[in-house]
Design a protein around this motif. Structure first.
Motif, PDB file in Angstrom:
ATOM      1  N   ARG A 159     -25.765   9.220   0.491  1.00 28.89           N
ATOM      2  CA  ARG A 159     -24.666   9.365  -0.453  1.00 28.89           C
ATOM      3  C   ARG A 159     -25.190   9.456  -1.876  1.00 28.89           C
ATOM      4  O   ARG A 159     -24.621  10.139  -2.720  1.00 28.89           O
ATOM      5  CB  ARG A 159     -23.708   8.182  -0.338  1.00 28.89           C
ATOM      6  N   ASP A 206      -9.491   6.357  -8.463  1.00 30.62           N
ATOM      7  CA  ASP A 206      -9.515   5.068  -7.776  1.00 30.62           C
ATOM      8  C   ASP A 206     -10.273   5.193  -6.459  1.00 30.62           C
ATOM      9  O   ASP A 206     -10.060   6.150  -5.706  1.00 30.62           O
ATOM     10  CB  ASP A 206      -8.083   4.610  -7.463  1.00 30.62           C
ATOM     11  N   TYR A 208     -12.801   6.329  -4.930  1.00 32.48           N
ATOM     12  CA  TYR A 208     -12.778   7.759  -4.636  1.00 32.48           C
ATOM     13  C   TYR A 208     -13.026   8.108  -3.167  1.00 32.48           C
ATOM     14  O   TYR A 208     -12.230   8.785  -2.525  1.00 32.48           O
ATOM     15  CB  TYR A 208     -13.804   8.451  -5.531  1.00 32.48           C
ATOM     16  N   PHE A 209     -14.149   7.657  -2.633  1.00 32.31           N
ATOM     17  CA  PHE A 209     -14.479   8.045  -1.258  1.00 32.31           C
ATOM     18  C   PHE A 209     -13.406   7.548  -0.274  1.00 32.31           C
ATOM     19  O   PHE A 209     -13.047   8.225   0.675  1.00 32.31           O
ATOM     20  CB  PHE A 209     -15.846   7.493  -0.840  1.00 32.31           C
ATOM     21  N   ALA A 242     -20.157   2.374   0.226  1.00 25.31           N
ATOM     22  CA  ALA A 242     -20.163   3.208  -0.977  1.00 25.31           C
ATOM     23  C   ALA A 242     -18.934   2.911  -1.825  1.00 25.31           C
ATOM     24  O   ALA A 242     -19.007   2.838  -3.048  1.00 25.31           O
ATOM     25  CB  ALA A 242     -20.191   4.688  -0.592  1.00 25.31           C
ATOM     26  N   TYR A 246      -8.713  -1.339  -3.021  1.00 22.68           N
ATOM     27  CA  TYR A 246      -8.405  -2.555  -3.770  1.00 22.68           C
ATOM     28  C   TYR A 246      -7.935  -3.682  -2.869  1.00 22.68           C
ATOM     29  O   TYR A 246      -8.080  -4.851  -3.224  1.00 22.68           O
ATOM     30  CB  TYR A 246      -7.392  -2.251  -4.875  1.00 22.68           C
ATOM     31  N   GLY A 256     -21.138  -0.937  -2.973  1.00 18.73           N
ATOM     32  CA  GLY A 256     -22.557  -1.253  -2.964  1.00 18.73           C
ATOM     33  C   GLY A 256     -22.899  -2.490  -2.145  1.00 18.73           C
ATOM     34  O   GLY A 256     -24.075  -2.798  -1.946  1.00 18.73           O
ATOM     35  N   GLU A 304     -15.144  11.439 -12.103  1.00 20.63           N
ATOM     36  CA  GLU A 304     -15.004  10.820 -13.409  1.00 20.63           C
ATOM     37  C   GLU A 304     -15.340  11.800 -14.522  1.00 20.63           C
ATOM     38  O   GLU A 304     -16.297  12.546 -14.421  1.00 20.63           O
ATOM     39  CB  GLU A 304     -15.981   9.658 -13.414  1.00 20.63           C
ATOM     40  N   ARG A 334      -5.866  -1.422 -15.276  1.00 21.68           N
ATOM     41  CA  ARG A 334      -7.011  -1.011 -14.465  1.00 21.68           C
ATOM     42  C   ARG A 334      -8.002  -0.177 -15.277  1.00 21.68           C
ATOM     43  O   ARG A 334      -8.963   0.307 -14.754  1.00 21.68           O
ATOM     44  CB  ARG A 334      -6.528  -0.188 -13.258  1.00 21.68           C
TER      45      ARG A 334
HETATM   46  N1  LIG Z   1     -22.704   1.751  -5.636  1.00 26.47           N
HETATM   47  C1  LIG Z   1     -21.972   2.880  -5.491  1.00 26.47           C
HETATM   48  C2  LIG Z   1     -20.960   3.211  -6.411  1.00 26.47           C
HETATM   49  C3  LIG Z   1     -20.241   4.371  -6.232  1.00 26.47           C
HETATM   50  N2  LIG Z   1     -20.518   5.198  -5.179  1.00 26.47           N
HETATM   51  C4  LIG Z   1     -19.724   6.400  -4.921  1.00 26.47           C
HETATM   52  C5  LIG Z   1     -18.508   6.060  -4.081  1.00 26.47           C
HETATM   53  C6  LIG Z   1     -17.409   5.960  -5.089  1.00 26.47           C
HETATM   54  O1  LIG Z   1     -16.134   6.214  -4.502  1.00 26.47           O
HETATM   55  C7  LIG Z   1     -17.800   7.011  -6.091  1.00 26.47           C
HETATM   56  C8  LIG Z   1     -17.208   6.791  -7.458  1.00 26.47           C
HETATM   57  O2  LIG Z   1     -17.728   5.603  -8.029  1.00 26.47           O
HETATM   58  P1  LIG Z   1     -16.826   4.602  -8.879  1.00 26.47           P
HETATM   59  O3  LIG Z   1     -17.738   3.716  -9.640  1.00 26.47           O
HETATM   60  O4  LIG Z   1     -15.834   5.393  -9.685  1.00 26.47           O
HETATM   61  O5  LIG Z   1     -16.089   3.706  -7.806  1.00 26.47           O
HETATM   62  P2  LIG Z   1     -14.733   3.978  -6.998  1.00 26.47           P
HETATM   63  O6  LIG Z   1     -14.116   5.263  -7.386  1.00 26.47           O
HETATM   64  O7  LIG Z   1     -15.046   3.824  -5.556  1.00 26.47           O
HETATM   65  O8  LIG Z   1     -13.839   2.737  -7.441  1.00 26.47           O
HETATM   66  P3  LIG Z   1     -13.017   2.563  -8.808  1.00 26.47           P
HETATM   67  O9  LIG Z   1     -11.599   2.647  -8.412  1.00 26.47           O
HETATM   68  O10 LIG Z   1     -13.392   1.223  -9.325  1.00 26.47           O
HETATM   69  O11 LIG Z   1     -13.417   3.676  -9.730  1.00 26.47           O
HETATM   70  O12 LIG Z   1     -19.230   6.952  -6.142  1.00 26.47           O
HETATM   71  C9  LIG Z   1     -21.512   4.853  -4.292  1.00 26.47           C
HETATM   72  O13 LIG Z   1     -21.760   5.595  -3.349  1.00 26.47           O
HETATM   73  N3  LIG Z   1     -22.228   3.708  -4.447  1.00 26.47           N
END
Ligand SMILES: Nc1ccn([C@H]2C[C@H](O)[C@@H](COP(=O)(O)OP(=O)(O)OP(=O)(O)O)O2)c(=O)n1
Ligand SMILES: [Mg+2]
Ligand SMILES: [Mg+2]
Length: 595
Positions: A159, A206, A208-209, A242, A246, A256, A304, A334
DNA sequence: ATCCTCCCCTAC
DNA sequence: TAAGGTAGGGGAGGAT
């Protein structure tokens, strides 16, 4: 309901069974997953395997075929593939199914029931028993970097590789859009007074994956869900999450985090697989939409971006309504704060700085002393609402390929062969952006003596070494890069007799720091011996020298054993034409020296 | 002073 | 049955 087929089945080829399952409304897990697989299908299980899966619902393929033939879901336990094993009474050990059912023989809701043959497509009659399918012998998964297939397979599943490479693609894709927005901005600046406020919005999807995964699993939106690779079903498997939604975060689960830790916090956690192709198309949609809202667009990552809304704002009270218009579900609470890394956060906490507001209590020199001149100044500004961060794109300065997983070499030729693959990868990327490199860095991570020996295929605690070299001429040739990596920056040491296990031998070893991740405030580095100017790249120097280096006083001229990671990075990349013209513009004497 | 090399840290 | 990549900011300390 989601089925996993274990091994091959006697009745029919696995592919056909899988197709039947999908055709009749079932889902299929290529790998068994504790959180998504509802039933396992197996013809003949060895006794140890039976024991291993005794807590799961395991039925024979006949269950699937009969259910389809009769047009309804038959109770799986009549077809149990575990008849030799006494039924367990403790059903609470069962992992959640996609429907949250934990008792055996549960019938999924109609919408997800397996038998739903559309009237137009009559159910395929149950296949007559056939001889076992010819052994499909798919190539076994490449275990580690010794396998020539490893790199490709690894990239397909990483990823982080996806995030990084997709970001680079995005930037390339966005360049024309960015240029166009820039041009419009200049026009505006010429024809209209500057906007009264500078307003940059930070748009971030939010979880994302997980959100993408929900599109095919809307039934799970209210459940705690993460996206991760499948874990080994038995015992100690664990993989990195990944992204988690929420609901899961309320349990303390975080992006992570490893699945074993996450399950301790949230035993009902559902894990869904990655879908890299879907992230691509969704990101493209996101950016296409943002372009229409923004007068400036800065791509940050796959989920983003910053958008410049200054011209749309005449009064601060316009800001939130506009944000609401751009994202209907915009939630101010948020709105993510600027996140700090572990080390900086700890140092700040030492100064009693926990929130951004606390920054006003610390002097700039104090911040600079603790955090370095630059970061200190930047954070001092943030505390006062000043952000000089520029909003532009700079051309890419480096291209690199790095693998820190699955590196388990036993001999030097294996390590060198892998270096050739990595440099080939770098050369391909240079070609794809039409660039050449004038500089190259090789990085090696060596497993530290105190690293955990149980580490699976990760790198664990490592010492890192790097060495770089400037080229006489910029290049994007794979062979040239490989030669530099294997003979100039690193070369086979003289003392290969060491069980034939010498892997890399730095021409000029340096002292490494303790570990890659984690609390890195041990001793600083030192012990750099002379750096004398290297000769131009091709041809390679004929007689490499061995130099003694030292780490903690010990002689350390070579790296041995089950080593760790490799990076081939080229720096100072430039357009091909530029590389030549720069060279041609040099005074003749200097030029002769270089060529 | 400024540059260079090796290293650390951060973000997604 | 996992897949800890990749680019950029920046600092320390020696060379120039
Ligand atoms: N340690 C991480 C952090 C992020 N990602 C990947 C998966 C996330 O979905 C995407 C986007 O990262 P974000 O930091 O924006 O986290 P999220 O979108 O998952 O959550 P949030 O709602 O807090 O933005 O990157 C990953 O693989 N490993
Ligand atoms: Mg996000
Ligand atoms: Mg993000």
């Amino acid at each position: 309901m989601t089925l996993h087929i274990n091994g091959h089945c006697d009745e029919m080829p696995m592919q056909e069974l899988k197709a039947l399952i999908l055709k009749h409304g079932g889902q299929y897990d290529h790998y068994f997953s504790k959180s998504t697989t509802t039933h396992m299908v197996a013809s003949n299980l060895t006794p140890p395997k039976k024991h291993e899966v005794r807590h799961f619902k395991v039925a024979t393929p006949r269950w699937v075929l009969d259910s389809i033939a009769q047009g309804k879901l038959l109770p799986w336990h009549r077809y149990s593939a575990l008849t030799m094993v006494p039924l367990v009474s403790d059903q609470t050990l069962l992992v959640p199914t996609v429907h949250g059912a934990t008792s055996s023989g549960s019938i999924p809701p109609p919408g997800h029931a397996l038998p739903q043959p559309p009237p137009s497509t009559p159910a395929r009659p149950p296949a007559p028993a056939r001889p076992p399918a010819p052994a499909p012998t798919p190539r076994p998964a490449a275990k580690d970097a010794k396998d020539p297939e490893f790199l490709q397979q690894y990239y397909q599943h990483s990823r982080l590789h996806f995030l990084s490479t997709w970001k680079a693609e995005l930037q390339a894709m966005m360049r024309p859009i960015h240029d166009e927005l820039q041009r419009k901005a200049q026009e505006r600046a010429a024809n209209a007074p500057p906007p009264p406020f500078k307003v940059i919005m930070h748009v971030d999807m939010d979880c994302y994956f997980v959100s993408v995964a929900f599109r095919s699993r809307p039934d799970l939106v209210d459940k705690p869900v993460g996206v991760a690779h499948a874990e080994k079903m038995n015992a100690d498997g664990s993989s990195e999450i990944a992204s988690c939604n929420y609901v899961a975060r309320r349990f303390g689960v975080r992006n992570g985090m490893f699945t074993d830790q996450a399950r301790k916090l949230c035993s009902q956690l559902f894990l869904l697989p990655y879908d890299f192709a879907a992230y691509r198309t969704t990101t493209a949609q996101l950016y296409a939409a943002l372009r229409d809202f923004a007068t400036g667009l800065h791509d940050l990552s796959c989920d983003e971006a910053y958008i410049d809304e200054s011209p749309h704002i005449t009064d601060p009270s316009d800001i939130l309504p506009l944000a609401h218009a751009i994202r209907p579900k915009f939630a101010p609470e948020r709105d993510a704060p600027r996140r700090l890394g572990h080390h900086v956060a700890r140092k700040l906490a030492g100064m009693k700085v926990v929130t951004a507001a606390d920054l006003v209590n610390v002097s700039e020199p104090k911040l600079q002393a603790e955090l370095g001149a630059k970061l200190g100044e930047t954070l001092y500004g943030y505390g006062r609402g000043i952000d000089e961060g520029d909003f532009g794109h700079k051309p890419r300065q480096t291209v690199s390929a790095e693998v820190n997983y699955g590196i388990r070499f036993d001999a030097q030729d294996q390590a060198h062969e892998f270096m050739r693959q990595l440099t080939r990868e770098v050369a391909q990327r240079l070609h794809s952006v039409g660039a050449k490199a004038a500089h190259m860095t090789l990085k090696i991570m060596k497993r530290a003596t105190d690293a955990d020996p149980r580490m699976h295929l990760g790198h664990g605690i490592c010492d890192t070494f790097s060495k770089s070299q400037t080229f006489a001429r910029a290049t994007n040739q794979a062979d040239a890069l490989a030669t530099v990596a294997c003979t100039r920056l690193v070369y086979p040491g003289d003392k290969v007799e060491k069980d034939g296990r010498t892997l890399f031998d730095f021409v000029r070893p340096t002292k490494g720091k303790k570990e890659k991740k984690g609390n890195g405030d041990e001793v600083g580095c030192g012990d750099r011996t002379v750096g004398r100017r290297e000769e131009p790249v091709p041809p390679p120097r004929s007689a490499p020298r061995v130099v003694e280096g030292a780490r903690n006083g010990a002689p350390a001229a070579w790296i041995e054993g089950a080593t760790s990671s490799t990076i081939a990075q080229v720096d100072k990349i430039m357009a091909q034409e530029l590389a030549l013209s720069v060279l041609n513009d040099l005074p003749p004497d200097i030029r002769r020296e270089l060529i």
